[in-house]
Motif scaffolding. Structure first.
Motif, mmCIF file in Angstrom:
data_model
loop_
_atom_site.group_PDB
_atom_site.id
_atom_site.type_symbol
_atom_site.label_atom_id
_atom_site.label_comp_id
_atom_site.label_asym_id
_atom_site.label_seq_id
_atom_site.Cartn_x
_atom_site.Cartn_y
_atom_site.Cartn_z
ATOM 1 N N TRP A 137 0.842 -1.208 0.000
ATOM 2 C CA TRP A 137 0.000 0.000 0.000
ATOM 3 C C TRP A 137 0.873 1.253 0.000
ATOM 4 C CZ3 TRP A 137 -5.036 0.946 -0.794
ATOM 5 C CH2 TRP A 137 -5.594 2.139 -0.314
ATOM 6 N N LEU A 138 1.893 1.268 0.854
ATOM 7 C CA LEU A 138 2.810 2.406 0.905
ATOM 8 C C LEU A 138 3.612 2.526 -0.391
ATOM 9 C CD1 LEU A 138 4.159 2.147 4.573
ATOM 10 C CD2 LEU A 138 2.552 3.829 3.654
ATOM 11 N N SER A 139 3.908 1.391 -1.022
ATOM 12 C CA SER A 139 4.645 1.422 -2.288
ATOM 13 C C SER A 139 3.816 2.080 -3.386
ATOM 14 C CB SER A 139 5.039 0.006 -2.702
ATOM 15 O OG SER A 139 5.900 -0.590 -1.750
ATOM 16 N N LEU A 140 2.528 1.740 -3.453
ATOM 17 C CA LEU A 140 1.655 2.361 -4.444
ATOM 18 C C LEU A 140 1.483 3.851 -4.159
ATOM 19 C CD1 LEU A 140 -1.009 -0.469 -4.761
ATOM 20 C CD2 LEU A 140 0.398 0.407 -6.631
ATOM 21 N N TRP A 141 1.384 4.204 -2.876
ATOM 22 C CA TRP A 141 1.294 5.624 -2.515
ATOM 23 C C TRP A 141 2.564 6.361 -2.929
ATOM 24 C CZ3 TRP A 141 4.277 8.733 0.660
ATOM 25 C CH2 TRP A 141 3.764 10.004 0.935
ATOM 26 N N SER A 142 3.707 5.751 -2.692
ATOM 27 C CA SER A 142 4.980 6.382 -3.039
ATOM 28 C C SER A 142 5.127 6.535 -4.555
ATOM 29 C CB SER A 142 6.151 5.568 -2.485
ATOM 30 O OG SER A 142 6.078 5.469 -1.072
ATOM 31 N N LEU A 143 4.665 5.526 -5.305
ATOM 32 C CA LEU A 143 4.711 5.623 -6.763
ATOM 33 C C LEU A 143 3.828 6.767 -7.242
ATOM 34 C CD1 LEU A 143 5.742 4.339 -9.417
ATOM 35 C CD2 LEU A 143 3.684 2.907 -9.392
ATOM 36 N N GLY A 144 2.657 6.919 -6.640
ATOM 37 C CA GLY A 144 1.786 8.041 -6.980
ATOM 38 C C GLY A 144 2.396 9.372 -6.613
ATOM 39 N N LEU A 145 3.102 9.418 -5.490
ATOM 40 C CA LEU A 145 3.802 10.640 -5.089
ATOM 41 C C LEU A 145 4.858 11.017 -6.124
ATOM 42 C CD1 LEU A 145 4.681 12.868 -3.076
ATOM 43 C CD2 LEU A 145 6.104 11.140 -1.950
ATOM 44 N N GLY A 146 5.643 10.029 -6.557
ATOM 45 C CA GLY A 146 6.660 10.302 -7.562
ATOM 46 C C GLY A 146 6.053 10.821 -8.852
ATOM 47 N N ALA A 147 4.983 10.165 -9.318
ATOM 48 C CA ALA A 147 4.309 10.618 -10.539
ATOM 49 C C ALA A 147 3.725 12.010 -10.342
ATOM 50 C CB ALA A 147 3.216 9.625 -10.935
ATOM 51 N N GLY A 148 3.179 12.265 -9.147
ATOM 52 C CA GLY A 148 2.621 13.582 -8.862
ATOM 53 C C GLY A 148 3.674 14.673 -8.878
ATOM 54 N N LEU A 149 4.837 14.390 -8.320
ATOM 55 C CA LEU A 149 5.918 15.380 -8.330
ATOM 56 C C LEU A 149 6.354 15.696 -9.758
ATOM 57 C CD1 LEU A 149 8.098 14.060 -5.354
ATOM 58 C CD2 LEU A 149 6.933 16.275 -5.458
ATOM 59 N N VAL A 150 6.495 14.661 -10.571
ATOM 60 C CA VAL A 150 6.950 14.871 -11.951
ATOM 61 C C VAL A 150 5.914 15.641 -12.752
ATOM 62 C CG1 VAL A 150 7.528 13.718 -14.117
ATOM 63 C CG2 VAL A 150 8.452 12.845 -11.961
ATOM 64 N N PHE A 151 4.662 15.189 -12.738
ATOM 65 C CA PHE A 151 3.658 15.794 -13.606
ATOM 66 C C PHE A 151 3.173 17.145 -13.095
ATOM 67 C CE2 PHE A 151 3.070 11.252 -14.884
ATOM 68 C CZ PHE A 151 3.486 11.430 -16.197
ATOM 69 N N SER A 152 3.241 17.384 -11.784
ATOM 70 C CA SER A 152 2.890 18.720 -11.291
ATOM 71 C C SER A 152 3.889 19.754 -11.793
ATOM 72 C CB SER A 152 2.833 18.728 -9.763
ATOM 73 O OG SER A 152 4.099 18.417 -9.200
ATOM 74 N N ALA A 153 5.169 19.361 -11.868
ATOM 75 C CA ALA A 153 6.186 20.274 -12.397
ATOM 76 C C ALA A 153 6.015 20.463 -13.904
ATOM 77 C CB ALA A 153 7.585 19.744 -12.084
ATOM 78 N N LEU A 154 5.819 19.363 -14.635
ATOM 79 C CA LEU A 154 5.669 19.462 -16.089
ATOM 80 C C LEU A 154 4.397 20.220 -16.468
ATOM 81 C CD1 LEU A 154 6.753 15.873 -17.206
ATOM 82 C CD2 LEU A 154 8.101 17.980 -17.259
ATOM 83 N N ALA A 155 3.301 19.995 -15.733
ATOM 84 C CA ALA A 155 2.055 20.699 -16.034
ATOM 85 C C ALA A 155 2.177 22.185 -15.722
ATOM 86 C CB ALA A 155 0.905 20.085 -15.248
ATOM 87 N N GLY A 156 3.014 22.529 -14.733
ATOM 88 C CA GLY A 156 3.249 23.941 -14.441
ATOM 89 C C GLY A 156 4.024 24.629 -15.540
ATOM 90 N N LEU A 157 4.887 23.870 -16.225
ATOM 91 C CA LEU A 157 5.668 24.432 -17.326
ATOM 92 C C LEU A 157 4.884 24.421 -18.631
ATOM 93 C CD1 LEU A 157 9.058 22.634 -16.540
ATOM 94 C CD2 LEU A 157 8.397 24.967 -15.927
ATOM 95 N N ALA A 158 4.071 23.381 -18.826
ATOM 96 C CA ALA A 158 3.255 23.260 -20.040
ATOM 97 C C ALA A 158 1.936 22.599 -19.658
ATOM 98 C CB ALA A 158 3.980 22.449 -21.106
ATOM 99 N N PRO A 159 0.834 23.347 -19.604
ATOM 100 C CA PRO A 159 -0.456 22.787 -19.159
ATOM 101 C C PRO A 159 -0.921 21.581 -19.953
ATOM 102 C CG PRO A 159 -0.550 25.184 -19.290
ATOM 103 C CD PRO A 159 0.750 24.778 -19.904
ATOM 104 N N GLU A 160 -0.386 21.396 -21.163
ATOM 105 C CA GLU A 160 -0.797 20.252 -21.990
ATOM 106 C C GLU A 160 -0.475 18.926 -21.330
ATOM 107 O OE1 GLU A 160 0.970 22.805 -23.047
ATOM 108 O OE2 GLU A 160 -0.514 23.832 -24.315
ATOM 109 N N PHE A 161 0.580 18.907 -20.523
ATOM 110 C CA PHE A 161 0.940 17.671 -19.841
ATOM 111 C C PHE A 161 -0.183 17.219 -18.907
ATOM 112 C CE2 PHE A 161 5.354 18.724 -20.996
ATOM 113 C CZ PHE A 161 5.796 17.479 -21.398
#
Length: 264
Positions: free
Chosen positions: A152-176
């Protein structure tokens, strides 16, 4: 007279605490129906998925050593945990950009706090379903409790990693952000949430198992059923390579583009 000073960690902890209370109010009290929808969404999804599978694959009650309803429910909750961390992180910096007037608040803080809250909410709702299952004679108690918690914590951590990456990319280009939203439904299908991946030919299974979400869901299900047969190639190490890699990449993106994310 000496002025009391706080360490950077104390300042950060105070920022996180204040933002957490703000997120709790916004997430659970801004809408009178918030708690209702949190409970109804998984129930509706389970009902729809059971109907789809019964229509497509018949009424078999067991999948690879696990009862079908718990198997499906575990997959949905594990996927929801990942998905909500990823999706809600995308809009976190923009939703809290008014707070960036305070130099102590950084875009990454909004993502970390939001993911922490989502993890708590999804854990609470999942435990409610476990209790409801006990009342309805649906076995949702894990055979390996510590393994279930770690998965459960592993899936949460994977979601955290994806969230960190895509929150940054979406801030630079909303299309992401739009691309990620479109991709959530295909991800649900190819991650083995609805249909067992074991039924697919090996030539296709090899490519589907490149998806780390499938590894996390299989490990989560295996922790609940001692006789469950995981998809060949399932690896905790592979899952955590993706998790640590995405978290590291997300942290670097937030550090490199912090000022641009504040001005988005």
């Amino acid at each position: 007279m000496t002025l009391s000073t706080r360490t950077p960690w104390q300042v950060t902890r105070s920022v996180w605490h204040a933002m957490f209370l703000r997120e709790v109010v916004a997430r659970t009290m801004a809408d009178r129906m918030a708690w209702f929808w949190m409970l109804v969404e998984p129930i509706a999804m389970i009902a729809v998925m059971v109907a789809i599978r019964a229509f497509v694959m018949g009424r078999a009650r067991h999948i690879n050593g696990a009862d079908f309803i718990p198997w499906l429910l575990l997959g949905l909750f594990g996927f929801f945990l990942f998905r909500e961390n990823m999706m809600r992180s995308i809009g976190a910096p923009e939703a809290n950009k008014g707070l960036f007037a305070y130099r102590q608040v950084k875009p990454i803080d909004t993502v970390l706090v939001r993911c922490y809250l989502e993890g708590l909410l999804k854990t609470f709702i999942f435990l409610m379903f476990v209790l409801a299952g006990l009342l309805l004679n649906v076995d949702l108690t894990p055979d390996y409790a510590l393994q279930a918690l770690f998965a459960w914590l592993s899936l949460w951590s994977l979601g955290l990693g994806a969230g960190l990456v895509f929150s940054a990319l979406a801030g630079l280009a909303p299309e992401f952000g739009r691309i990620v939203k479109i991709a959530t439904l295909p991800l649900l299908i190819i991650s083995g949430v609805i249909f067992p991946l074991n039924f697919l030919p090996e030539s296709l299974l090899y490519y589907l198992m490149l998806n780390p979400i499938a590894h996390g869901l299989e490990l989560f299900r295996a922790s609940f059923y001692a006789e469950y047969r995981v998809v060949p190639g399932t690896s905790l190490l592979y899952l955590w390579w993706w998790t640590l890699g995405s978290i590291a990449l997300g942290l670097m993106l937030h550090l490199r583009f912090e000022m641009r994310l504040k001005r988005q």
